[in-house]
Design a protein around this motif. Structure first.
Motif, PDB file in Angstrom:
ATOM      1  N   MET A   1      12.940 -26.775 -14.390  1.00 38.03           N
ATOM      2  CA  MET A   1      11.451 -26.126 -14.524  1.00 38.03           C
ATOM      3  C   MET A   1      11.531 -24.928 -15.953  1.00 38.03           C
ATOM      4  SD  MET A   1      10.045 -22.519 -12.334  1.00 38.03           S
ATOM      5  CE  MET A   1      10.298 -23.050 -10.636  1.00 38.03           C
ATOM      6  N   ALA A   2      10.792 -25.297 -16.566  1.00 37.25           N
ATOM      7  CA  ALA A   2      10.912 -24.189 -17.615  1.00 37.25           C
ATOM      8  C   ALA A   2      10.595 -23.107 -17.274  1.00 37.25           C
ATOM      9  CB  ALA A   2      10.092 -24.662 -18.831  1.00 37.25           C
ATOM     10  N   VAL A   3      11.614 -22.307 -18.058  1.00 35.62           N
ATOM     11  CA  VAL A   3      11.859 -21.083 -18.613  1.00 35.62           C
ATOM     12  C   VAL A   3      10.660 -20.480 -18.964  1.00 35.62           C
ATOM     13  CG1 VAL A   3      13.359 -18.561 -19.263  1.00 35.62           C
ATOM     14  CG2 VAL A   3      13.874 -20.539 -18.585  1.00 35.62           C
ATOM     15  N   THR A   4      10.223 -19.058 -19.006  1.00 39.38           N
ATOM     16  CA  THR A   4       8.632 -18.977 -19.159  1.00 39.38           C
ATOM     17  C   THR A   4       9.234 -17.630 -20.532  1.00 39.38           C
ATOM     18  OG1 THR A   4       8.782 -16.632 -17.787  1.00 39.38           O
ATOM     19  CG2 THR A   4       7.385 -19.221 -17.149  1.00 39.38           C
ATOM     20  N   LYS A   5       8.028 -17.196 -21.347  1.00 39.56           N
ATOM     21  CA  LYS A   5       8.314 -15.799 -22.153  1.00 39.56           C
ATOM     22  C   LYS A   5       8.258 -14.858 -21.739  1.00 39.56           C
ATOM     23  CE  LYS A   5       5.481 -13.230 -24.480  1.00 39.56           C
ATOM     24  NZ  LYS A   5       3.794 -13.373 -25.911  1.00 39.56           N
ATOM     25  N   ASP A   6       8.120 -13.908 -20.391  1.00 41.80           N
ATOM     26  CA  ASP A   6       8.442 -13.202 -19.558  1.00 41.80           C
ATOM     27  C   ASP A   6       9.907 -13.402 -19.259  1.00 41.80           C
ATOM     28  OD1 ASP A   6       5.928 -12.016 -19.938  1.00 41.80           O
ATOM     29  OD2 ASP A   6       4.951 -13.393 -18.290  1.00 41.80           O
ATOM     30  N   GLU A   7      10.296 -14.445 -17.689  1.00 44.29           N
ATOM     31  CA  GLU A   7      11.596 -14.289 -17.917  1.00 44.29           C
ATOM     32  C   GLU A   7      12.611 -13.602 -18.689  1.00 44.29           C
ATOM     33  OE1 GLU A   7      10.675 -17.602 -14.113  1.00 44.29           O
ATOM     34  OE2 GLU A   7      11.139 -18.392 -16.776  1.00 44.29           O
ATOM     35  N   LEU A   8      11.831 -14.785 -19.939  1.00 45.46           N
ATOM     36  CA  LEU A   8      13.186 -14.599 -21.480  1.00 45.46           C
ATOM     37  C   LEU A   8      13.323 -13.360 -22.120  1.00 45.46           C
ATOM     38  CD1 LEU A   8      12.349 -17.852 -23.204  1.00 45.46           C
ATOM     39  CD2 LEU A   8      14.656 -17.357 -22.608  1.00 45.46           C
ATOM     40  N   ALA A   9      11.666 -13.005 -21.772  1.00 45.23           N
ATOM     41  CA  ALA A   9      12.114 -11.163 -22.435  1.00 45.23           C
ATOM     42  C   ALA A   9      12.564 -10.407 -21.653  1.00 45.23           C
ATOM     43  CB  ALA A   9      10.492 -10.723 -22.888  1.00 45.23           C
ATOM     44  N   ALA A  10      12.733 -10.680 -20.286  1.00 47.50           N
ATOM     45  CA  ALA A  10      13.386  -9.451 -19.510  1.00 47.50           C
ATOM     46  C   ALA A  10      14.450  -9.627 -19.085  1.00 47.50           C
ATOM     47  CB  ALA A  10      12.715 -10.104 -18.290  1.00 47.50           C
ATOM     48  N   ASN A  11      15.137 -10.589 -20.457  1.00 42.91           N
ATOM     49  CA  ASN A  11      17.081 -10.343 -20.896  1.00 42.91           C
ATOM     50  C   ASN A  11      17.064  -9.672 -21.878  1.00 42.91           C
ATOM     51  OD1 ASN A  11      17.706 -12.437 -17.672  1.00 42.91           O
ATOM     52  ND2 ASN A  11      16.675 -14.073 -18.836  1.00 42.91           N
ATOM     53  N   LEU A  12      15.906  -9.144 -22.012  1.00 41.08           N
ATOM     54  CA  LEU A  12      16.848  -8.880 -24.239  1.00 41.08           C
ATOM     55  C   LEU A  12      16.891  -7.149 -23.693  1.00 41.08           C
ATOM     56  CD1 LEU A  12      14.171  -9.633 -25.575  1.00 41.08           C
ATOM     57  CD2 LEU A  12      16.674 -10.798 -25.968  1.00 41.08           C
ATOM     58  N   LYS A  13      17.848  -6.978 -24.267  1.00 38.10           N
ATOM     59  CA  LYS A  13      18.329  -5.567 -23.733  1.00 38.10           C
ATOM     60  C   LYS A  13      18.666  -4.496 -25.278  1.00 38.10           C
ATOM     61  CE  LYS A  13      20.350  -6.531 -19.465  1.00 38.10           C
ATOM     62  NZ  LYS A  13      19.232  -7.527 -18.663  1.00 38.10           N
ATOM     63  N   VAL A  15      16.787  -5.681 -28.114  1.00 37.92           N
ATOM     64  CA  VAL A  15      15.522  -6.070 -29.028  1.00 37.92           C
ATOM     65  C   VAL A  15      14.847  -6.481 -28.494  1.00 37.92           C
ATOM     66  CG1 VAL A  15      16.931  -8.206 -29.705  1.00 37.92           C
ATOM     67  CG2 VAL A  15      15.350  -6.913 -31.289  1.00 37.92           C
ATOM     68  N   THR A  16      13.447  -5.674 -28.854  1.00 39.12           N
ATOM     69  CA  THR A  16      11.897  -6.662 -28.013  1.00 39.12           C
ATOM     70  C   THR A  16      11.162  -7.837 -28.414  1.00 39.12           C
ATOM     71  OG1 THR A  16      10.979  -5.381 -29.749  1.00 39.12           O
ATOM     72  CG2 THR A  16      11.346  -4.443 -27.875  1.00 39.12           C
ATOM     73  N   TRP A  17      10.944  -8.342 -27.673  1.00 35.80           N
ATOM     74  CA  TRP A  17      10.843  -9.453 -27.485  1.00 35.80           C
ATOM     75  C   TRP A  17       9.602  -9.262 -29.494  1.00 35.80           C
ATOM     76  CZ3 TRP A  17      10.788 -14.160 -25.741  1.00 35.80           C
ATOM     77  CH2 TRP A  17      10.636 -15.817 -26.310  1.00 35.80           C
ATOM     78  N   GLY A  18       8.682  -8.139 -29.704  1.00 31.06           N
ATOM     79  CA  GLY A  18       8.431  -8.154 -30.540  1.00 31.06           C
ATOM     80  C   GLY A  18       8.964  -7.925 -31.520  1.00 31.06           C
ATOM     81  N   GLN A 100      19.301 -12.963 -26.832  1.00 28.24           N
ATOM     82  CA  GLN A 100      18.261 -13.560 -28.165  1.00 28.24           C
ATOM     83  C   GLN A 100      18.147 -14.856 -28.822  1.00 28.24           C
ATOM     84  OE1 GLN A 100      18.946 -10.502 -30.881  1.00 28.24           O
ATOM     85  NE2 GLN A 100      21.050  -9.040 -29.146  1.00 28.24           N
ATOM     86  N   TYR A 101      18.999 -15.084 -28.458  1.00 26.78           N
ATOM     87  CA  TYR A 101      18.891 -16.922 -28.318  1.00 26.78           C
ATOM     88  C   TYR A 101      18.005 -17.924 -28.696  1.00 26.78           C
ATOM     89  CZ  TYR A 101      22.795 -16.765 -32.770  1.00 26.78           C
ATOM     90  OH  TYR A 101      23.643 -16.913 -33.593  1.00 26.78           O
ATOM     91  N   ALA A 102      18.383 -17.225 -26.971  1.00 21.88           N
ATOM     92  CA  ALA A 102      17.578 -18.278 -26.256  1.00 21.88           C
ATOM     93  C   ALA A 102      15.899 -17.891 -26.231  1.00 21.88           C
ATOM     94  CB  ALA A 102      17.819 -17.874 -24.474  1.00 21.88           C
ATOM     95  N   ALA A 103      15.755 -16.452 -26.246  1.00 21.86           N
ATOM     96  CA  ALA A 103      14.365 -16.163 -27.129  1.00 21.86           C
ATOM     97  C   ALA A 103      13.906 -15.964 -27.940  1.00 21.86           C
ATOM     98  CB  ALA A 103      14.218 -14.384 -26.888  1.00 21.86           C
ATOM     99  N   LEU A 104      14.610 -16.081 -29.323  1.00 25.06           N
ATOM    100  CA  LEU A 104      14.481 -17.040 -30.407  1.00 25.06           C
ATOM    101  C   LEU A 104      14.446 -18.303 -30.393  1.00 25.06           C
ATOM    102  CD1 LEU A 104      17.347 -15.035 -32.558  1.00 25.06           C
ATOM    103  CD2 LEU A 104      14.412 -15.016 -32.985  1.00 25.06           C
ATOM    104  N   ASP A 105      14.742 -19.152 -30.330  1.00 25.91           N
ATOM    105  CA  ASP A 105      14.550 -21.019 -29.794  1.00 25.91           C
ATOM    106  C   ASP A 105      12.997 -21.467 -29.138  1.00 25.91           C
ATOM    107  OD1 ASP A 105      14.849 -23.850 -27.943  1.00 25.91           O
ATOM    108  OD2 ASP A 105      16.425 -23.553 -29.785  1.00 25.91           O
ATOM    109  N   PHE A 106      12.965 -20.418 -28.213  1.00 28.81           N
ATOM    110  CA  PHE A 106      11.350 -20.499 -28.049  1.00 28.81           C
ATOM    111  C   PHE A 106       9.806 -19.590 -28.800  1.00 28.81           C
ATOM    112  CE2 PHE A 106       7.507 -19.228 -25.174  1.00 28.81           C
ATOM    113  CZ  PHE A 106       7.913 -19.275 -24.355  1.00 28.81           C
TER     114      PHE A 106
END
Length: 118
Positions: A1-13, A15-18, A100-106
């Motif tokens: 199952m793919a990880v969602t944007k919201d799940e990835l964003a919730a792990n950021l401490k 820096v923000t997704w934006g 951050q790497y996971a979010a940036l990859d997405f």
């Protein structure tokens, strides 16, 4: 199952997704100004942000380091363009760095796919 944007964003401490999206968009603008054809040659199936040869700089300039040299950038400049994440604790990788790497990859994948489908 793919990880969602919201799940990835919730792990950021730290820096923000934006903010990460703004960094990637800044890099895309720089790459496009330098070589408008880079996106056509980019192989998303080979993309790995943490690889010196298959990250955006690697695929466009031969390697991450050659891309840094091309632009005269330091690692901090690459970080401000969503291409690198520095360790907040130099002795070890932090969970936030991985997040951050996971979010940036997405974000990179999403942005490149959108550009290639235009």
């Amino acid at each position: 199952m793919a990880v969602t944007k919201d799940e990835l964003a919730a792990n950021l401490k730290s820096v923000t997704w934006g903010e990460l999206e703004r960094r990637v968009q800044a890099a895309i603008r720089v790459l496009t100004r330098d070589d408008p054809e880079w996106i056509e040659m980019f192989d998303l199936s080979r993309f790995d942000l943490q690889s010196h040869y298959t990250c955006p700089l690697g695929q466009t300039y031969g390697s991450y380091n050659q891309g840094l040299d091309h632009f005269g950038w330091e690692p901090e400049d690459a970080e401000h363009h969503g291409l690198f994440v520095t360790d907040l604790l130099a002795a070890s990788r932090t969970p936030d760095k991985d997040a951050q790497y996971a979010a940036l990859d997405f974000i990179w994948r999403e942005q490149i796919a959108a550009l290639q489908n235009d």
